[in-house]
Design a protein around this motif. Structure first.
Motif: not given
Length: 299
Positions: A197, A216, A218, A220, A226, A230, A233-234, A237, A260
């Protein structure tokens, strides 16, 4: 032995040249400052406008920088609109005719390169999009080699009497850099295909060079911080196929990456990104050594 021969050759060339005032260079980033110093040696006096702990998109054209620009013989910039928010103002305010775009005293690294991520359309709703392509070119060492050739030619053109000196230093740097690239690419082989990421699009060239699998971001959208929604949602995902690493740079706010990291159980790795971004990244060689060491240690 080869390094000793190179140093002796440079010393002989330097000894045959008359003393003269060093070329005053204003570099926009630590990386171009370090490269200019490598190529120019004692014949350049380099001042760097930013540090590795700054976002180069957002720099204030302070009076102290205007003063540096006013006395500069050469500006070494990234170009491709990376410094568009402050460098044009700085150059204009300086009143220095030697460093205006299009003159002999202005150099853009991006002009020598083929950029990644050139947009097919321009739409501000997509975030901080660069019309000419991604300008964060310095984390692919092959780009550094190309820029080094172009910058050597620029220095030689500015000071024809010192052309032999610049050519010798350019040749020496190219040999050392080529050896280092071979070493780095051998060392980095285990990173190919590793899922990561990223924080921002400024890591795109590093991912491209190493063959990292970017799953991905961080942000958006490029340049857009972010939101809590969001990031949530990450997490969803990435739950099924968590990344091996989360990459951020020394100048980034570490909080989103740390948040995260705790939830997807992947280490957040702080990379130097630029010369001076860590104690180990003291020059261009140290920048890549430390970047790879940190990625491999966290893999």
């Amino acid at each position: 032995m080869k390094n000793l021969i190179r140093l002796l050759a440079l010393a002989v060339i330097a000894g045959t040249l008359p003393a003269h005032a060093a070329l005053k260079v204003l570099a926009t980033t630590p990386d171009w400052g370090a490269l200019t110093q490598e190529l120019g040696g004692e014949h350049v006096n380099v001042y760097v406008a930013t540090t590795a702990l700054q976002d180069v998109h957002r720099v204030e054209a302070k009076p102290s920088l205007v003063a540096r620009a006013r006395s500069a013989d050469l500006v070494v910039a990234t170009g491709a609109e990376l410094e568009v928010g402050w460098l044009p103002v700085l150059i204009q305010e300086s009143g220095n005719s030697r460093i205006q775009p299009g003159t002999a005293g202005y150099f853009e690294a991006a002009s020598a390169l083929r950029l990644l991520e050139v947009p097919s359309k321009l739409d501000r709703s997509l975030g901080d999009i660069h019309p000419l392509g991604n300008p964060h070119v310095q984390l692919d060492p092959h780009n550094i080699a190309i820029v080094a050739h172009a910058l050597t030619a620029k220095l030689s053109a500015l000071e024809p009497a010192q052309a032999a000196y610049y050519a010798a230093r350019g040749k020496d740097f190219d040999a050392r850099w080529s050896e280092a690239i071979q070493r780095w690419e051998t060392k980095a082989a285990p990173l190919k295909g590793v899922s990561v990421v990223i924080m921002h699009r400024d890591q795109a060239y590093l991912c491209h060079w190493l063959g990292l699998n970017e799953v991905a971001s961080i942000e958006p959208k490029p340049g857009v911080p972010p939101t809590a929604s969001y990031l949530g949602q990450l997490v969803t995902k990435l739950a099924g196929t968590p990344p091996k690493l989360i990459m951020l740079n020394a100048y980034n706010d570490a909080k989103p990456a740390s948040w995260l990291s705790e939830r997807v159980h992947a280490p957040a790795v702080v990379l130097p990104f630029s010369v001076g971004g860590s104690p180990e990244a003291k020059d261009l060689f140290g920048l890549f050594d430390d970047t790879l060491n940190k990625l491999l240690a966290a893999k």
